[in-house]
Design an enzyme around this catalytic site. Structure first.
Site, mmCIF file in Angstrom:
data_model
loop_
_atom_site.group_PDB
_atom_site.id
_atom_site.type_symbol
_atom_site.label_atom_id
_atom_site.label_comp_id
_atom_site.label_asym_id
_atom_site.label_seq_id
_atom_site.Cartn_x
_atom_site.Cartn_y
_atom_site.Cartn_z
ATOM 1 N N GLY A 98 -41.166 -17.048 -31.351
ATOM 2 C CA GLY A 98 -41.754 -18.390 -31.337
ATOM 3 C C GLY A 98 -40.763 -19.385 -31.904
ATOM 4 N N SER B 211 -55.335 -17.958 3.083
ATOM 5 C CA SER B 211 -54.297 -18.950 3.382
ATOM 6 C C SER B 211 -53.191 -18.367 4.259
ATOM 7 C CB SER B 211 -53.681 -19.433 2.074
ATOM 8 O OG SER B 211 -52.940 -18.377 1.487
ATOM 9 N N GLY B 212 -53.144 -17.049 4.335
ATOM 10 C CA GLY B 212 -52.005 -16.418 5.006
ATOM 11 C C GLY B 212 -51.040 -15.862 3.977
ATOM 12 N N GLY B 213 -51.238 -16.207 2.715
ATOM 13 C CA GLY B 213 -50.357 -15.728 1.644
ATOM 14 C C GLY B 213 -50.868 -14.431 1.026
ATOM 15 N N VAL B 214 -50.038 -13.874 0.135
ATOM 16 C CA VAL B 214 -50.336 -12.574 -0.470
ATOM 17 C C VAL B 214 -51.584 -12.622 -1.365
ATOM 18 C CG1 VAL B 214 -49.347 -10.699 -1.845
ATOM 19 C CG2 VAL B 214 -47.838 -12.283 -0.667
ATOM 20 N N ASP B 215 -51.649 -13.635 -2.221
ATOM 21 C CA ASP B 215 -52.699 -13.633 -3.243
ATOM 22 C C ASP B 215 -54.104 -13.673 -2.634
ATOM 23 O OD1 ASP B 215 -50.470 -13.794 -4.781
ATOM 24 O OD2 ASP B 215 -50.732 -15.898 -5.335
ATOM 25 N N SER B 216 -54.297 -14.574 -1.683
ATOM 26 C CA SER B 216 -55.642 -14.664 -1.104
ATOM 27 C C SER B 216 -55.941 -13.430 -0.251
ATOM 28 C CB SER B 216 -55.813 -15.955 -0.303
ATOM 29 O OG SER B 216 -54.966 -15.969 0.815
ATOM 30 N N CYS C 98 -38.315 -11.121 -33.309
ATOM 31 C CA CYS C 98 -37.770 -12.422 -33.726
ATOM 32 C C CYS C 98 -38.719 -13.113 -34.705
ATOM 33 C CB CYS C 98 -37.474 -13.274 -32.482
ATOM 34 S SG CYS C 98 -36.368 -14.637 -32.837
ATOM 35 N N TYR C 99 -39.364 -14.209 -34.318
ATOM 36 C CA TYR C 99 -40.305 -14.857 -35.235
ATOM 37 C C TYR C 99 -41.363 -13.863 -35.712
ATOM 38 C CZ TYR C 99 -43.850 -18.106 -36.990
ATOM 39 O OH TYR C 99 -44.759 -18.761 -37.789
ATOM 40 N N GLU D 287 -36.846 -7.511 -24.941
ATOM 41 C CA GLU D 287 -37.508 -7.712 -23.634
ATOM 42 C C GLU D 287 -36.592 -8.313 -22.571
ATOM 43 O OE1 GLU D 287 -37.963 -9.354 -26.403
ATOM 44 O OE2 GLU D 287 -38.550 -11.428 -26.130
ATOM 45 N N LYS E 65 -47.436 -11.135 -10.233
ATOM 46 C CA LYS E 65 -47.215 -11.147 -8.780
ATOM 47 C C LYS E 65 -46.794 -9.771 -8.225
ATOM 48 C CE LYS E 65 -46.758 -13.843 -5.077
ATOM 49 N NZ LYS E 65 -47.667 -14.934 -4.713
ATOM 50 N N HIS F 170 -34.005 -9.767 -29.094
ATOM 51 C CA HIS F 170 -35.025 -9.725 -28.039
ATOM 52 C C HIS F 170 -34.845 -8.493 -27.143
ATOM 53 C CE1 HIS F 170 -36.910 -13.606 -28.777
ATOM 54 N NE2 HIS F 170 -35.712 -13.962 -29.223
#
Ligand code: XMP
Length: 515
Positions: A57, A225-230, A84-85, A173, A371, A171
């Site tokens: 942070g 929508s044609g996208g992945v998520d929907s 870290c923090y 990560e 995602k 870090h």
């Protein structure tokens, strides 16, 4: 079926890397969630996590009003890793002193491990770590053991001898700490005793269960929508409640080649979903007539979509729920890192911008997924590979890739050029390594020669970017041979184009889209 019994929580102190920590943990098949640093120890006990991570942070632990956490977490017996923090705070809570560093450390730094510990099990003694700090632990009580040091940081990693507390000043990560991934793995498996039960298959089953519990016998409406998520949202809900799901797909005429057909075939024929496909191509084109301003285009398209969706949704009787493909990064953004008194997570209503007046309750089955996990879920559900791995596509579609007025002939030119770009990128095996690539139709004509004749025709720009967060992006170093064949094909096969250019701008200062 109860999936992901094992959970790790990350207390967020406002770190830019909190999401990255979460992803690293999930990559090790351990489920984790990011929560506010204000969470009470009692609440943590209820969650019963296998481990706790205190994130980094921007604050200093010794200033007034610095974000802190419930100190009783150190008495729960749950392993804690402070980064870290988070390390400075944890150490301070357990009696250490933190002060500004005489020589700040930023970037790659050589680090030496000086004692044995589970955290560094099987790691090389000398390696590079990624530092980014202005404060550090300067005095360590006898209950602590120092595990590693750097030139300017005597306590680059520490552990408490009685409590299960580990702290690292660097870090682990980020990829710039080459052994960081193994350190996180060691924390999860060697220290927290995780077994790694976070698997997409079991999560899918759990999600299906949750959807059934939430929705009961009611009807759900989902916009495709044609996208992945929907698509993944719809496929998952369909698995859970079958024909109690109705999908609405608005063909606005601004999609890429074959996309509308693919959505209809996948959902109507393969999944036999109750699909309401609305051909609104003319309606959108009409509204866009004469419009050249990008923001106006966006507004018109957004507004029109909502109107059509509302009209259609009204026809679906007794629908109580609206499904949205909200992802975890949207959810995390609404966690009050320093503010809110509780760990409540607000819902984002940004998908499609559908107004609350529709009166639906929300179903958001992807709200805990990143995602790449959504893509895995899509594969689990048997969605076509092309759909699952599709690059992101903006809501306003090709309208913002036609600079200037959107007309039928210009849409045709762009659609054909874009198809060739994607085909060649796929043929070269580059599609998955590129974050987004597409063609743009410019609002100018240039001179060329075709055969013996002078031509005066359109310019197509190719854009291909590498990025993970879409906030910053670099242009892809596509091999010249691939650009060459793409350019040749566009000029030969797309009537009305006599020049192709390649966009070599980074974001910032440019954006990924041209409008
Ligand atoms: P920019 O152009 O801002 O794009 O660098 C970043 C990402 O956002 C997408 N994008 C949009 N997505 N509606 C959307 O749904 C929009 O109006 C819009 N504008 C940009 C873009 O494709 C890229 O992935």
């Amino acid at each position: 079926m109860e999936a992901n019994n094992e959970k790790v929580i990350i207390l967020d102190f406002g770190s830019q890397y909190a999401q990255l920590i979460a992803r690293r943990i999930r990559e090790n098949n351990v489920y984790c969630e990011i929560v506010s640093h204000k969470i009470a120890a009692q609440e943590i006990q209820k969650i019963n996590p296998k481990g706790i991570i205190l994130s980094g942070g921007p604050a200093s632990v010794y200033v007034k009003n610095a974000p802190r956490c419930d100190e009783r977490i150190a008495t729960l017996g749950i392993p804690i890793l402070g980064i870290c923090y988070g390390m400075q705070l944890g150490c301070q809570m357990l009696g250490a002193t933190v002060r500004p560093t005489p020589a700040r450390e930023y970037g790659r730094t050589a680090c030496t491990v000086n004692s044995e510990s589970k955290l560094f099990k099987s790691l090389a003694k000398d390696d590079t770590v990624w530092m980014s700090h202005g404060d550090q632990v300067v005095e360590l009580p006898a209950e602590f053991k120092s595990l590693a040091f750097t030139r300017n940081c005597p306590f680059a990693a520490v552990m408490h001898k009685e409590k299960i507390f580990y702290g690292v000043q660097f870090h682990p990560e980020v990829t710039h700490t080459p052994q960081g991934s193994q350190m996180i793995r060691n924390f999860l498996y060697e220290i927290c005793g995780c077994t790694g039960d976070w698997k997409m298959h079991s999560y899918r089953e759990k999600s299906i269960d949750d959807i059934r519990k939430q929705v009961g016998n009611e009807r759900v409406v989902c916009g495709l929508s044609g996208g992945v998520d929907s698509a993944v949202t719809a496929a998952l809900i369909h698995k859970a409640i079958g024909n109690h799901l109705s999908c609405i797909f608005v063909d606005n005429g601004l999609l890429r080649n074959y996309e509308a057909d693919e959505v209809i075939t996948t959902f109507k024929d393969t999944f036999t979903v109750d699909l309401h496909a609305i051909d609104a191509r003319d309606r959108f084109l009409d509204k866009l007539k004469g419009v050249t301003d990008p923001e106006k285009k966006r507004k018109i398209i957004g507004h029109e979509f909502i109107e059509i969706f509302k009209e259609e949704a009204k026809k679906i009787s007794q629908a109580k729920f609206l499904a949205q493909g909200t992802l975890y990064p949207d959810v995390i953004e609404s966690i009050p890192a320093h503010g809110g008194p509780t760990v409540t997570i607000k819902s984002h209503h940004n998908v499609g911008g559908l107004p609350a007046e529709l009166g639906f309750e929300l179903v958001e089955p992807l709200r805990f997924l990143f995602k790449d996990e959504v893509r895995k879920m899509g594969e689990e559900l048997g969605l076509p590979e092309e759909l699952v791995w599709r690059h992101p596509f903006p809501g306003p579609g090709l309208a913002i890739r036609i600079i200037g007025e959107v007309t039928k002939p210009r849409l045709e030119i762009l659609r054909n050029a874009d198809r060739i770009v994607i085909e060649e990128i796929r043929t070269a095996g580059l599609y998955r390594s590129i974050a987004q690539c597409f063609a743009v139709l410019l609002p100018l004509s240039t001179v060329g020669v075709m055969g013996d004749e002078r031509s005066y025709e359109n310019v197509i720009a190719i854009r291909a970017v590498e990025t993970t967060d879409f906030m910053t992006a670099d242009w892809c170093r596509i091999p010249h041979e691939v650009l060459e064949i793409t350019s040749n094909r566009i000029i030969n096969e797309v009537k009305g184009v006599n020049r192709v250019v390649y966009d070599i701008s980074t974001k910032p200062p440019s954006t990924i889209e041209w409008e």
